[in-house]
Design a protein around this motif. Structure first.
Motif, PDB file in Angstrom:
ATOM      1  N   TYR A  45       0.834  -1.213   0.000  1.00 39.20           N
ATOM      2  CA  TYR A  45       0.000   0.000   0.000  1.00 39.20           C
ATOM      3  C   TYR A  45       0.868   1.262   0.000  1.00 39.20           C
ATOM      4  N   VAL A  46       1.979   1.200   0.731  1.00 38.43           N
ATOM      5  CA  VAL A  46       2.869   2.373   0.776  1.00 38.43           C
ATOM      6  C   VAL A  46       3.422   2.660  -0.622  1.00 38.43           C
ATOM      7  N   GLU A  47       3.891   1.592  -1.285  1.00 38.42           N
ATOM      8  CA  GLU A  47       4.418   1.763  -2.644  1.00 38.42           C
ATOM      9  C   GLU A  47       3.382   2.371  -3.577  1.00 38.42           C
ATOM     10  N   LYS A  48       2.173   1.824  -3.485  1.00 40.07           N
ATOM     11  CA  LYS A  48       1.086   2.288  -4.344  1.00 40.07           C
ATOM     12  C   LYS A  48       0.803   3.771  -4.072  1.00 40.07           C
ATOM     13  N   SER A  49       0.801   4.101  -2.801  1.00 45.09           N
ATOM     14  CA  SER A  49       0.502   5.459  -2.384  1.00 45.09           C
ATOM     15  C   SER A  49       1.543   6.448  -2.912  1.00 45.09           C
ATOM     16  N   ILE A  50       2.816   6.050  -2.833  1.00 43.08           N
ATOM     17  CA  ILE A  50       3.897   6.917  -3.320  1.00 43.08           C
ATOM     18  C   ILE A  50       3.769   7.095  -4.840  1.00 43.08           C
ATOM     19  N   GLU A  51       3.472   5.998  -5.498  1.00 45.94           N
ATOM     20  CA  GLU A  51       3.340   6.049  -6.951  1.00 45.94           C
ATOM     21  C   GLU A  51       2.221   7.009  -7.367  1.00 45.94           C
ATOM     22  N   GLN A  52       1.076   6.879  -6.700  1.00 46.85           N
ATOM     23  CA  GLN A  52      -0.069   7.740  -7.035  1.00 46.85           C
ATOM     24  C   GLN A  52       0.235   9.210  -6.735  1.00 46.85           C
ATOM     25  N   ALA A  53       0.891   9.457  -5.600  1.00 48.21           N
ATOM     26  CA  ALA A  53       1.209  10.839  -5.222  1.00 48.21           C
ATOM     27  C   ALA A  53       2.192  11.445  -6.231  1.00 48.21           C
ATOM     28  N   SER A  54       3.159  10.635  -6.681  1.00 49.92           N
ATOM     29  CA  SER A  54       4.145  11.130  -7.650  1.00 49.92           C
ATOM     30  C   SER A  54       3.478  11.466  -8.973  1.00 49.92           C
ATOM     31  N   LEU A  55       2.614  10.560  -9.435  1.00 44.44           N
ATOM     32  CA  LEU A  55       1.930  10.787 -10.711  1.00 44.44           C
ATOM     33  C   LEU A  55       1.028  12.011 -10.640  1.00 44.44           C
ATOM     34  N   LEU A  56       0.420  12.190  -9.475  1.00 43.92           N
ATOM     35  CA  LEU A  56      -0.425  13.375  -9.271  1.00 43.92           C
ATOM     36  C   LEU A  56       0.372  14.642  -9.579  1.00 43.92           C
ATOM     37  N   VAL A  57       1.597  14.696  -9.023  1.00 44.62           N
ATOM     38  CA  VAL A  57       2.423  15.893  -9.187  1.00 44.62           C
ATOM     39  C   VAL A  57       2.947  16.000 -10.630  1.00 44.62           C
ATOM     40  N   ILE A  58       3.511  14.899 -11.120  1.00 46.33           N
ATOM     41  CA  ILE A  58       4.199  14.944 -12.405  1.00 46.33           C
ATOM     42  C   ILE A  58       3.215  15.125 -13.571  1.00 46.33           C
ATOM     43  N   ARG A  59       2.100  14.382 -13.514  1.00 47.52           N
ATOM     44  CA  ARG A  59       1.126  14.489 -14.631  1.00 47.52           C
ATOM     45  C   ARG A  59       0.034  15.515 -14.350  1.00 47.52           C
ATOM     46  N   ARG A  60       0.117  16.113 -13.200  1.00 46.75           N
ATOM     47  CA  ARG A  60      -0.901  17.107 -12.788  1.00 46.75           C
ATOM     48  C   ARG A  60      -2.310  16.514 -12.866  1.00 46.75           C
ATOM     49  N   GLU A  61      -2.465  15.374 -12.119  1.00 48.85           N
ATOM     50  CA  GLU A  61      -3.760  14.679 -12.116  1.00 48.85           C
ATOM     51  C   GLU A  61      -4.301  14.618 -10.688  1.00 48.85           C
ATOM     52  N   PRO A  62      -5.039  15.648 -10.261  1.00 46.79           N
ATOM     53  CA  PRO A  62      -5.443  15.737  -8.852  1.00 46.79           C
ATOM     54  C   PRO A  62      -6.362  14.602  -8.389  1.00 46.79           C
ATOM     55  N   TRP A  63      -7.065  13.969  -9.338  1.00 50.17           N
ATOM     56  CA  TRP A  63      -7.972  12.893  -8.920  1.00 50.17           C
ATOM     57  C   TRP A  63      -7.226  11.744  -8.222  1.00 50.17           C
ATOM     58  N   ARG A  64      -5.911  11.660  -8.467  1.00 46.73           N
ATOM     59  CA  ARG A  64      -5.141  10.566  -7.860  1.00 46.73           C
ATOM     60  C   ARG A  64      -5.048  10.683  -6.330  1.00 46.73           C
ATOM     61  N   PHE A  65      -5.380  11.853  -5.816  1.00 41.24           N
ATOM     62  CA  PHE A  65      -5.308  12.050  -4.361  1.00 41.24           C
ATOM     63  C   PHE A  65      -6.242  11.090  -3.612  1.00 41.24           C
ATOM     64  N   ARG A  66      -7.386  10.790  -4.239  1.00 41.23           N
ATOM     65  CA  ARG A  66      -8.333   9.845  -3.620  1.00 41.23           C
ATOM     66  C   ARG A  66      -7.672   8.483  -3.409  1.00 41.23           C
ATOM     67  N   GLU A  67      -6.874   8.066  -4.396  1.00 42.61           N
ATOM     68  CA  GLU A  67      -6.174   6.776  -4.296  1.00 42.61           C
ATOM     69  C   GLU A  67      -5.174   6.803  -3.134  1.00 42.61           C
ATOM     70  N   VAL A  68      -4.505   7.936  -3.022  1.00 44.78           N
ATOM     71  CA  VAL A  68      -3.507   8.077  -1.945  1.00 44.78           C
ATOM     72  C   VAL A  68      -4.212   7.975  -0.583  1.00 44.78           C
ATOM     73  N   GLN A  69      -5.344   8.660  -0.484  1.00 48.05           N
ATOM     74  CA  GLN A  69      -6.071   8.643   0.790  1.00 48.05           C
ATOM     75  C   GLN A  69      -6.624   7.255   1.108  1.00 48.05           C
ATOM     76  N   ALA A  70      -7.099   6.555   0.055  1.00 50.19           N
ATOM     77  CA  ALA A  70      -7.634   5.204   0.276  1.00 50.19           C
ATOM     78  C   ALA A  70      -6.524   4.286   0.787  1.00 50.19           C
ATOM     79  N   SER A  71      -5.324   4.417   0.213  1.00 49.33           N
ATOM     80  CA  SER A  71      -4.196   3.587   0.673  1.00 49.33           C
ATOM     81  C   SER A  71      -3.841   3.917   2.122  1.00 49.33           C
ATOM     82  N   GLU A  72      -3.922   5.192   2.461  1.00 46.31           N
ATOM     83  CA  GLU A  72      -3.535   5.579   3.820  1.00 46.31           C
ATOM     84  C   GLU A  72      -4.449   4.944   4.869  1.00 46.31           C
TER      85      GLU A  72
END
Lengths: 226, 251
Positions: free
Chosen positions: A22-49
């Motif tokens: 889950y930690v790996e997944k969360s980091i991946e989603q957070a990184s993609l959010l920043v790099i691709r500018r895709e804010p919807w990925r924040f939900r995935e990060v929160q779900a993993s947390e």
């Protein structure tokens, strides 16, 4: 004859690895959010947390019960103590991914700063460090753990370079101050993630060899005036 | 439904009251450990579960013990039948002297009316396998049970108890006469056995209770002070006396 205790230790390891996933997944989603500018990925990060926090408590409880009931010694004791510490690291990593997510959501609403490649390289390095630290744990791989310790230095250098660049940018272009501050926050959290992966690698070395390698680098830097 | 339900059980040796109004239930497929200092009543309690207590001169009791839906102290219940249905393993291994390993395990089956050699052989092998002794004795089944080592003898006694397929096995300090390796083997065995039977074990060794049981009962001066999940009893006991006993601060 297989020890019943070994089955419980196996369960503990599985829980910890699930948490690591889950930690790996969360980091991946957070990184993609920043790099691709895709804010919807924040939900995935929160779900993993949420999952990470539940597992954090479950791992803690299991360690607590095993220490109380099995009175572990030697390798078993080192393993449970390592798990207790790694559990704290993984939970903090989950929080840091969320911090990156928050800053990322703010950042994508503001003017873009063109450091995508640098940021992308840094996050990829961090994500691999996290993955490798968990692999090292599974295989009690001392060699891989030592490599992770070295790779932490490289991530520190990435962060330093990004911070220099962003500070400079803020002085010269006031319209980018807020964006730059978001990215500084993100870079700091990325660097902290690498630190936690390093902690895990140090625990693996302790687990496998009994050698305590913590704080040795810092001491060396101090002596060398670094 | 619970397998064992003890209701308001009190027991005496003559005038001396050894158990005071104990109520406790145990589910199927559980290991229940009874702990407490010497003289606390834990062995008396376990002997009430198969009507052995009344065999002691002056031994008598009040209350109910329900086993698999039957009150074993109801009028008309034959104590011998009760004991056949509840296996018991004692502190000192007690294989029947003069009997071979095979005979030790098959004797209960013979008493239950099984006489066909093939059936006996199959059930003896099954019981010895369940007791993790088969590989060590399969070629020497005709040797006396007493020729085995202490740890093997204890596993033979467990196989003897298992042969008649009882729902419950009672163990009264089954490892206190054994060396650490044999003790570890018996402890592992107990945890495997719970797939088939409920095990109630009296132990002086608190760590053993912690390691192998699902529930722990702490007895003190004939009272059941605390009974709960072993995880909870050994991490957050509810009663101050339990806390003091398990942390070695007693007395």
């Amino acid at each position: 004859m297989t020890r019943h205790f070994d089955l419980e230790l196996k369960d503990l390891k599985s829980l910890l690895l699930k948490m690591g996933g889950y930690v790996e997944k969360s980091i991946e989603q957070a990184s993609l959010l920043v790099i691709r500018r895709e804010p919807w990925r924040f939900r995935e990060v929160q779900a993993s947390e949420i999952e990470i926090n539940l597992l954090n408590k479950e791992v803690d409880h299991l360690c607590f019960c095993l220490l109380a009931k099995q009175a572990p010694v030697a390798k078993d004791l080192r393993f449970i103590l390592a798990v207790v510490k790694i559990n704290v690291d993984l939970e903090r990593m989950g929080d840091q991914a969320v911090n990156i997510g928050y800053a990322g959501v703010d950042y994508v609403r503001r003017p873009m700063i063109n450091i995508t490649q640098e940021m992308s390289d840094m996050t990829e390095r961090v994500r691999l460090m996290v993955r490798d630290s968990l692999d090292a744990l599974v295989n009690r791989d001392v060699e891989l753990s030592r490599l992770i310790l070295e790779r932490d230095e490289i991530v520190d250098q990435y962060k330093a370079r990004l911070l220099d660049y962003l500070q400079d940018l803020m002085v010269h272009d006031r319209t980018l101050v807020e964006s730059a501050l978001d990215l500084i926050m993100i870079a700091r959290n990325m660097e902290r993630l690498a630190d936690h992966a390093t902690n895990i690698a140090e625990e693996v070395i302790f687990l496998a060899t009994g050698e305590d390698v913590r704080h040795k680098g810092a001491r060396l830097k101090e002596v060398n005036g670094g | 439904m619970e397998l064992i339900a003890v209701k308001n059980l009190s027991a005496w040796f003559g005038e001396f009251q050894a158990l005071k109004n104990i109520s406790l239930v145990a589910e199927r497929h559980e290991v229940v450990a009874l702990i407490g200092p010497s003289g606390c009543g834990k062995s008396t309690f376990v002997r009430c579960l198969n009507r052995l207590h009344e065999e002691v001169p002056g031994g008598h009791l009040q209350g109910e013990v329900w086993l698999d839906g039957q009150n074993i102290y109801a009028p008309g219940v034959d104590p011998v039948n009760v004991r056949r249905g509840v296996g018991m393993v004692f502190q000192k291994p007690n294989p029947f002297p003069g009997m071979s390993i095979f005979e030790n395990v098959s004797v209960g089956l013979r008493l239950a009316g099984i006489s066909k050699r093939a059936v006996l052989a199959e059930k003896v092998e099954q019981a010895l396998r369940q007791a993790v002794l088969w590989d060590e004795v399969k070629d020497v089944l005709k040797r006396p049970g007493t020729s085995l080592s202490g740890g093997q003898q204890q596993r033979l006694c467990i196989a003897r108890a298992l042969a008649v397929e009882p729902p419950v096995i009672l163990m009264d300090e089954p490892t206190s006469a054994l060396d650490p390796i044999s003790t570890a083997k018996i402890e592992e065995l107990i945890q495997e056995l719970k797939e088939r039977v409920t095990v109630v074990i009296v132990t002086h060794n608190m760590q053993q209770a912690a390691r192998i049981s699902d529930r722990t009962a702490f007895f003190l001066l004939g009272e059941l002070v605390e009974y709960g999940k072993t995880d909870q009893v050994f991490t957050q006991p509810q009663d101050e006396r339990t806390e003091r006993y398990i942390t070695g601060r007693f007395g």
